[in-house]
Design a protein around this motif. Structure first.
Motif, PDB file in Angstrom:
ATOM      1  N   ASP A   1      27.914   1.734   9.376  1.00  0.00           N
ATOM      2  CA  ASP A   1      28.575   3.044   9.367  1.00  0.00           C
ATOM      3  C   ASP A   1      28.917   3.451  10.794  1.00  0.00           C
ATOM      4  O   ASP A   1      28.218   3.088  11.745  1.00  0.00           O
ATOM      5  CB  ASP A   1      27.679   4.108   8.727  1.00  0.00           C
ATOM      6  N   ILE A   2      29.983   4.217  10.944  1.00  0.00           N
ATOM      7  CA  ILE A   2      30.386   4.669  12.279  1.00  0.00           C
ATOM      8  C   ILE A   2      30.486   6.193  12.318  1.00  0.00           C
ATOM      9  O   ILE A   2      30.603   6.847  11.271  1.00  0.00           O
ATOM     10  CB  ILE A   2      31.735   4.048  12.714  1.00  0.00           C
ATOM     11  N   ARG A   3      30.430   6.721  13.524  1.00  0.00           N
ATOM     12  CA  ARG A   3      30.678   8.140  13.736  1.00  0.00           C
ATOM     13  C   ARG A   3      31.527   8.296  14.997  1.00  0.00           C
ATOM     14  O   ARG A   3      31.429   7.484  15.928  1.00  0.00           O
ATOM     15  CB  ARG A   3      29.379   8.931  13.858  1.00  0.00           C
ATOM     16  N   ILE A   4      32.361   9.321  15.021  1.00  0.00           N
ATOM     17  CA  ILE A   4      33.314   9.520  16.109  1.00  0.00           C
ATOM     18  C   ILE A   4      33.147  10.906  16.700  1.00  0.00           C
ATOM     19  O   ILE A   4      32.983  11.894  15.972  1.00  0.00           O
ATOM     20  CB  ILE A   4      34.761   9.326  15.603  1.00  0.00           C
ATOM     21  N   GLN A   5      33.195  10.946  18.019  1.00  0.00           N
ATOM     22  CA  GLN A   5      33.093  12.211  18.742  1.00  0.00           C
ATOM     23  C   GLN A   5      34.343  12.364  19.609  1.00  0.00           C
ATOM     24  O   GLN A   5      34.741  11.437  20.325  1.00  0.00           O
ATOM     25  CB  GLN A   5      31.839  12.226  19.616  1.00  0.00           C
ATOM     26  N   PHE A   6      34.963  13.533  19.568  1.00  0.00           N
ATOM     27  CA  PHE A   6      36.176  13.799  20.339  1.00  0.00           C
ATOM     28  C   PHE A   6      35.862  14.699  21.529  1.00  0.00           C
ATOM     29  O   PHE A   6      35.044  15.626  21.431  1.00  0.00           O
ATOM     30  CB  PHE A   6      37.238  14.482  19.463  1.00  0.00           C
ATOM     31  N   SER A   7      36.509  14.408  22.645  1.00  0.00           N
ATOM     32  CA  SER A   7      36.364  15.244  23.840  1.00  0.00           C
ATOM     33  C   SER A   7      37.669  15.192  24.624  1.00  0.00           C
ATOM     34  O   SER A   7      38.419  14.211  24.534  1.00  0.00           O
ATOM     35  CB  SER A   7      35.198  14.781  24.707  1.00  0.00           C
ATOM     36  N   TYR A   8      37.933  16.220  25.370  1.00  0.00           N
ATOM     37  CA  TYR A   8      39.158  16.288  26.162  1.00  0.00           C
ATOM     38  C   TYR A   8      38.815  16.579  27.619  1.00  0.00           C
ATOM     39  O   TYR A   8      37.732  17.076  27.944  1.00  0.00           O
ATOM     40  CB  TYR A   8      40.109  17.371  25.623  1.00  0.00           C
ATOM     41  N   ALA A   9      39.773  16.285  28.504  1.00  0.00           N
ATOM     42  CA  ALA A   9      39.640  16.586  29.931  1.00  0.00           C
ATOM     43  C   ALA A   9      40.978  17.099  30.425  1.00  0.00           C
ATOM     44  O   ALA A   9      42.019  16.511  30.137  1.00  0.00           O
ATOM     45  CB  ALA A   9      39.221  15.353  30.721  1.00  0.00           C
TER      46      ALA A   9
END
Length: 376
Positions: free
Chosen positions: A219-227
């Motif tokens: 299973d995978i999980r994704i985290q989003f972030s911006y700069a």
């Protein structure tokens, strides 16, 4: 009364450890002091060259052709052409960078070695297996116990960083090198939950699994972030090339390409850098002097024995080493520092040099004065 030669020779043989310690402490301390001063001089030269070449623009709208090829300092609001959109997760954000951090639930192997009662040769290794979220793929074929601990052979998705094609500040556009400077990532999530049932949102993470509380291997999980959020006010120090801002290379070889959030004057930017380095440089100076001081203490006995081997009286050098170790270490440290500064700032280097040799001059003068008084 002179010491017996055999007694001197015996102590001389016992002092080799002190000799090695002396060389080690002195070499490390003096090299550290010289390297530290060279770094300070390099930073000072860098600052002087920068201040000489920089042109401060009144605003980001001040695009003047005469500044082409020059180092410019400006502040303004950053903009991007199109927002990043990820429909699968309901993500839409206008920023310079968008990062997808992917983790997979995998088997992890750890080993622990224990010594048996029979001695160091009898070592028992225990292998422990557990599951955890990891950014990189773990090769389970290298496990000691492979059955029941198999991981997928590849990640279904990889961590990626997307960069906006066009980023502007006023009338200027940012080059690829400057866009890379945006590295303060901020984690965020969409206001809407994903429509697809196999994607679940929990604590800012998007899980591709049936049960968030009981994930399965693979299973995978994704985290989003911006700069670099669009609309953020920043200050930039870079080279103007037409309408583009690029890194600026000084004659010394240093490259300037700096972006900071907020409004900063050129003096404030360099003052902050100087303040951040000031404590570290003085720490290196203190550590260098301490090593020289320890080396001086280790060498004082050895040098005293050498002097006594060929002399029947205590000389000013012996007196200095035995009663003025602190002064000697400070003088030696200042001497190395002065040698570093003589080329860059001769007056400052000579001032430090005079401060370094003053204690020795004082000791010699005092000794000669006492000898003259004895003769009279």
């Amino acid at each position: 009364m002179a010491s017996h030669p055999l007694h001197i020779a015996s102590k001389h043989r016992q002092s080799w450890l002190s000799t090695f310690l002396t060389l080690g402490f002195l070499c490390f301390g003096l090299c550290l002091l010289f390297w530290n001063e060279c770094c300070i001089i390099r930073a000072a030269s860098f600052l002087a060259e920068t201040m000489k070449n920089v042109v401060t623009l009144p605003s980001a709208l001040s695009l003047v052709e005469s500044n082409n090829g020059k180092l410019v300092h400006l502040s303004g609001v950053i903009y991007t052409d199109e927002p990043f959109v990820v429909n699968e997760y309901g993500i839409a954000v206008s920023a310079v960078k968008l990062k997808h951090r992917v983790q997979m639930y995998q088997w992890v192997q750890e080993h622990r070695s224990e010594y048996e009662d029979g001695g160091n040769d009898n070592i028992t290794t225990h292998y422990i297996y557990f599951t955890d979220w990891k950014d990189k793929l773990i090769n389970s074929s290298l496990f000691f116990i492979r059955p029941g601990h198999e991981n997928p052979r590849k990640l279904p998705r990889k961590t990626k960083v997307f960069i906006s094609e066009r980023v502007t500040i006023g009338k200027f556009s940012l080059s690829s090198a400057l866009k890379q400077k945006f590295n303060n990532f901020v984690i965020f999530t969409s206001d809407e939950r994903p429509e697809q049932r196999h994607i679940k949102l929990h604590s800012g993470l998007y899980y591709h699994c049936h049960d968030v509380w009981h994930p399965e291997v693979g299973d995978i999980r994704i985290q989003f972030s911006y700069a670099g959020m669009a609309g953020e006010y920043v200050t930039i120090l870079a080279k103007q090339v037409g309408v583009e801002l690029q890194p600026f290379e000084l004659p010394t070889g240093e490259v300037i390409a700096e972006i900071r959030p907020g409004s900063w004057s050129i003096k404030e930017m360099f003052h902050q850098d100087h303040s951040a380095q000031w404590g570290l440089r003085w720490t290196y100076r203190a550590l260098g002097w301490l090593c020289v001081f320890l080396g001086t203490n280790c060498s004082s006995t050895f040098l005293y024995l050498l002097v006594c081997r060929y002399s029947n009286r205590t000389t000013p050098a012996t007196s200095c080493l035995t009663s003025m170790k602190l002064t000697f270490s400070v003088s030696l440290s200042l001497f190395v520092i002065s040698m570093s500064w003589l080329w860059y700032k001769p007056i400052l280097g000579l001032t430090i040099f005079v401060a370094a040799v003053s204690p020795a001059i004082y000791v010699i003068f005092k000794y000669n004065l006492s000898e003259t008084q004895k003769l009279l």
